[in-house]
Design a protein around this motif. Structure first.
Motif, PDB file in Angstrom:
ATOM      1  N   GLY A   1       0.777  -1.253  -0.069  1.00 23.01           N
ATOM      2  CA  GLY A   1      -0.055  -0.075   0.080  1.00 23.01           C
ATOM      3  C   GLY A   1       0.793   1.386   0.019  1.00 23.01           C
TER       4      GLY A   1
ATOM      5  N   SER B   1       4.208   1.619   1.886  1.00 20.37           N
ATOM      6  CA  SER B   1       5.174   1.874   2.666  1.00 20.37           C
ATOM      7  C   SER B   1       6.696   1.849   2.037  1.00 20.37           C
TER       8      SER B   1
ATOM      9  N   GLY C   1       5.123 -10.824   4.042  1.00 20.83           N
ATOM     10  CA  GLY C   1       4.501 -11.972   3.718  1.00 20.83           C
ATOM     11  C   GLY C   1       3.414 -11.780   2.508  1.00 20.83           C
ATOM     12  N   SER C   2       2.327 -10.858   2.846  1.00 18.29           N
ATOM     13  CA  SER C   2       1.454 -10.721   1.918  1.00 18.29           C
ATOM     14  C   SER C   2       1.885 -10.475   0.505  1.00 18.29           C
TER      15      SER C   2
ATOM     16  N   ASP D   1       3.737 -13.828  -0.684  1.00 18.17           N
ATOM     17  CA  ASP D   1       2.798 -14.998  -1.045  1.00 18.17           C
ATOM     18  C   ASP D   1       2.040 -14.504  -2.271  1.00 18.17           C
TER      19      ASP D   1
ATOM     20  N   THR E   1      10.564  -6.718   3.766  1.00 21.07           N
ATOM     21  CA  THR E   1      10.571  -5.545   4.342  1.00 21.07           C
ATOM     22  C   THR E   1       9.854  -5.661   5.864  1.00 21.07           C
TER      23      THR E   1
ATOM     24  N   ASN F   1      10.054 -20.037   1.553  1.00 24.72           N
ATOM     25  CA  ASN F   1       9.251 -21.284   1.732  1.00 24.72           C
ATOM     26  C   ASN F   1       8.317 -21.315   0.515  1.00 24.72           C
TER      27      ASN F   1
ATOM     28  N   LYS G   1     -10.021 -18.272   4.022  1.00 19.93           N
ATOM     29  CA  LYS G   1      -8.738 -17.822   3.704  1.00 19.93           C
ATOM     30  C   LYS G   1      -7.933 -19.219   3.881  1.00 19.93           C
TER      31      LYS G   1
ATOM     32  N   TYR H   1      15.566  -2.439   6.631  1.00 15.83           N
ATOM     33  CA  TYR H   1      14.506  -2.362   5.939  1.00 15.83           C
ATOM     34  C   TYR H   1      13.243  -2.382   7.066  1.00 15.83           C
TER      35      TYR H   1
ATOM     36  N   SER I   1      11.048   0.676  10.030  1.00 17.88           N
ATOM     37  CA  SER I   1       9.835   1.323   9.902  1.00 17.88           C
ATOM     38  C   SER I   1       8.547   0.646  10.068  1.00 17.88           C
TER      39      SER I   1
ATOM     40  N   HIS J   1       4.758 -20.103  14.541  1.00 18.08           N
ATOM     41  CA  HIS J   1       4.927 -21.299  13.646  1.00 18.08           C
ATOM     42  C   HIS J   1       6.053 -22.266  14.488  1.00 18.08           C
TER      43      HIS J   1
ATOM     44  N   HIS K   1      -2.945 -22.021  13.677  1.00 15.06           N
ATOM     45  CA  HIS K   1      -2.966 -21.285  12.428  1.00 15.06           C
ATOM     46  C   HIS K   1      -4.422 -21.643  11.499  1.00 15.06           C
TER      47      HIS K   1
END
Ligand code: NZQ
Ligand code: ZN
Length: 390
Positions: free
Chosen positions: A40, A42, A99-100, A103, A143, A152, A165, A185, A188, A204, A272
């Motif tokens: 978005g 950053s 991760g978003s 992925d 980041t 992975n 999901k 990185y 922030s 995890h 999870h």
């Protein structure tokens, strides 16, 4: 070690605060068209975007931008990315984010040329790409730390219409070809996201650790990673710019979920699964969903894995064993975990994540029930755990 396994991790990692030059080298291995994907915005505020764009320009790449990858990326966004990647016939997907974004890049890499509905094929039917299917290589600039996606095959996509999901763990062909890990990185990252990532790492590790009864090297590795995480997280919440602490956490996160510590283990993963179902209903910050249900879940399965929970207390939290029963020790270990969660500031219940009583039945229905932990859950047990977590 009693399990039979194959271990292979093809992702090349570059770690440290001068990894930018490694990006320049890596880019020479791929064709001219790069799909640059990010979240978005950053990376525009913290300067990472300029650094990456400079490398891409120096390497003479033609850049197609795909921004706006949301936390918990959606099927709609996946369709947009797959279309863009195939229309431009890109040679590499460069994911810059957490991760978003990573992925999402993996999902786009297999969706672009699969010729059918990627949600149905890869997520509902859990298929691998066909052997002759083209897969676009993925490279990453990490980041935000937590998911382990940088090393992975995991790719989690949310379908809001279906209120699902679902994660797919792809094989070696889809894992990132290279990942750049610069702890600076991550400075922030907003505090709430930072600590959510810390708990994601812990979860995890725990979900691989709490399974099996054999003497297993993977468990000793897991204990070492947990000790490092607990130590460094305490430093990082006081000073988020503690480079040493943030770099240790970054490395721990990668090893927590790059399959190594799951080797020879059955693995649990129910925390999870419940967390993902909560995410499908609330779009909550990922790491806060396992933290919200962990205490209720682990109290529930503790009697079935008593010896391991007692070991967790002594090996991870240094709780003296003398004069205590396994049950007393095990409970003290869980209390130490809860105290640490409160100390770093993660959710310890799910109401604050937007869960309402009216959602609980639906969340229980949307939770995949897995084998592998100390107890196979029923749908009603999941519901009870959700109620206890409110
Ligand atoms: O979108 P931008 O503007 O970049 O902001 C992001 C986002 O809002 C922000 N952020 C990231 N790096 C930043 C930063 N803000 C400032 N400075 C930086 N350096 O942080 C927010 C969260 O980012 P996101 O990528 O969503 O977080 P996370 O890394 O926790 O990824 C969550 C996703 O990964 C999946 C989750 O389900 C969720 O969809 N998972 C993937 C796994 C895997 N691949 O194996 C396993 C995990 O268990 C998890 O399920
Ligand atoms: Zn996670």
């Amino acid at each position: 070690m009693l399990g039979n396994f194959t271990y292979c991790n093809p992702t090349k990692l570059y770690f440290g605060d001068d990894v930018r030059k490694n990006l320049n080298d890596e880019l020479t291995h791929y064709g001219p068209k790069v799909l640059l994907t990010y979240g978005g915005g950053s990376i525009k505020r913290n300067g990472i975007y300029e650094e990456v764009i400079a490398s891409l320009r120096e390497a003479g790449k033609e850049v197609v931008e795909l921004s706006g990858v949301m936390p918990n990326p959606t099927t709609t966004k996946l369709v947009e990315g797959a279309k863009l990647a195939s229309e431009h016939d890109v040679d590499l997907i460069l994911a810059v984010g957490g991760g978003s974004t990573i992925d999402y890049a993996k999902a786009v890499s297999v969706a672009a040329w699969c010729g059918e509905d990627p949600w149905e094929k890869f997520y509902i039917r859990q298929e691998e790409p066909d052997p002759d299917q083209r897969i676009i290589p993925v490279g990453c600039v990490l980041t935000m730390v937590g998911t382990g996606s940088e090393m992975n095959g995991g790719s989690v996509i949310t379908n809001h219409e279906a209120k699902l999901k679902i994660g797919k763990v792809f094989g070696e062909r889809v894992m990132p070809r290279f990942s750049l890990l610069n702890p600076r990185y991550t400075f922030s990252v907003p505090r709430r996201q930072m600590v959510a990532g810390f708990f994601d790492i812990m979860s995890h590790i725990l979900e691989q650790y709490f399974s099996g009864e054999d003497d297993n090297t993977s468990d000793y590795l897991a204990e070492g990673l947990m000790r490092s995480l607990i130590h460094s997280s305490r430093l990082a919440v006081v000073n988020p710019e503690d480079y040493e602490a943030r770099s240790n956490i970054m490395w721990t996160a990668t090893w927590a979920l790059n399959t190594l510590i799951g080797m020879g283990k059955r693995q649990d993963w129910m925390v999870h699964m419940i967390g993902q179902a909560i995410g499908a209903y609330t779009d909550a910050t990922h790491g806060m969903t396992p933290s919200g249900v962990s205490m209720a879940y682990y109290r529930h399965i503790l009697p079935c894995g008593l010896k391991k929970f007692a070991r967790f207390a002594t090996a991870v939290w240094d709780i003296p064993a003398a004069g205590k029963t396994d049950e007393e020790l095990a409970n003290e270990g869980l209390e130490a975990l809860l105290a640490w969660m409160k100390e770093i500031g993660v959710a310890t219940e799910i109401r604050s994540l937007g869960v309402t009583e009216a959602m609980l039945e639906g969340i229980a229905d949307a939770t995949l029930l897995l084998d592998g932990g100390y107890k196979r859950m029923t749908r009603d047990e999941v519901l009870a755990i959700l109620r206890e977590s409110m």
